[in-house]
Design an enzyme around this catalytic site. Structure first.
Site, PDB file in Angstrom:
ATOM      1  N   LEU A  45       0.784  -1.219  -0.163  1.00 46.56           N
ATOM      2  CA  LEU A  45      -0.064   0.171   0.028  1.00 46.56           C
ATOM      3  C   LEU A  45       0.723   1.225  -0.041  1.00 46.56           C
ATOM      4  CD1 LEU A  45      -2.702  -0.970   2.444  1.00 46.56           C
ATOM      5  CD2 LEU A  45      -3.030  -0.858   0.169  1.00 46.56           C
ATOM      6  N   GLU A  46       1.652   1.268   0.788  1.00 48.16           N
ATOM      7  CA  GLU A  46       2.753   2.440   0.941  1.00 48.16           C
ATOM      8  C   GLU A  46       3.834   2.579  -0.096  1.00 48.16           C
ATOM      9  OE1 GLU A  46       2.201   5.081   2.997  1.00 48.16           O
ATOM     10  OE2 GLU A  46       0.754   4.215   4.127  1.00 48.16           O
TER      11      GLU A  46
END
Length: 103
Positions: free
Chosen positions: A14-15
């Protein structure tokens, strides 16, 4: 509870990983796996992190979020629920979670 390996995989996905500092969507200096560089961490602004270094910072960062979940949630959680809530608190912070309808 503590975060699982699946949590780390999720955050990495996600990051994303950035070895060098960048400005996030809100203009904050950020590095690694979404670590917001603090005023006392000026050395990180010019650093080039390895994935292992970024992972160490991430685990330190999410320890506070994990503590929030362990403190505020008053019913048993499955590991996947715990990991998801840690991810949420990592992004919105203790205060927002404490006052949220999600809690």
């Amino acid at each position: 509870m503590t975060v699982s390996d699946r949590f780390v995989d999720l955050i990495e996905h996600l990051e994303g990983f950035r070895a060098k500092a960048y400005r996030d969507t809100t203009g904050h200096a950020t590095i690694g796996y979404g670590h917001l560089i603090q005023e006392n961490e000026s050395g990180l602004a010019t650093a080039c992190l390895s994935r292992d270094q970024a992972l160490e910072i991430l685990l330190h960062d999410v320890a506070d979020a994990a503590h929030a979940i362990n403190t505020l949630v008053e019913f048993p959680l499955k590991q996947c629920q715990f990991d998801a809530l840690v991810s949420f608190v990592f992004n919105v912070g203790w205060g927002q979670f404490k006052n949220s309808t999600l809690l």
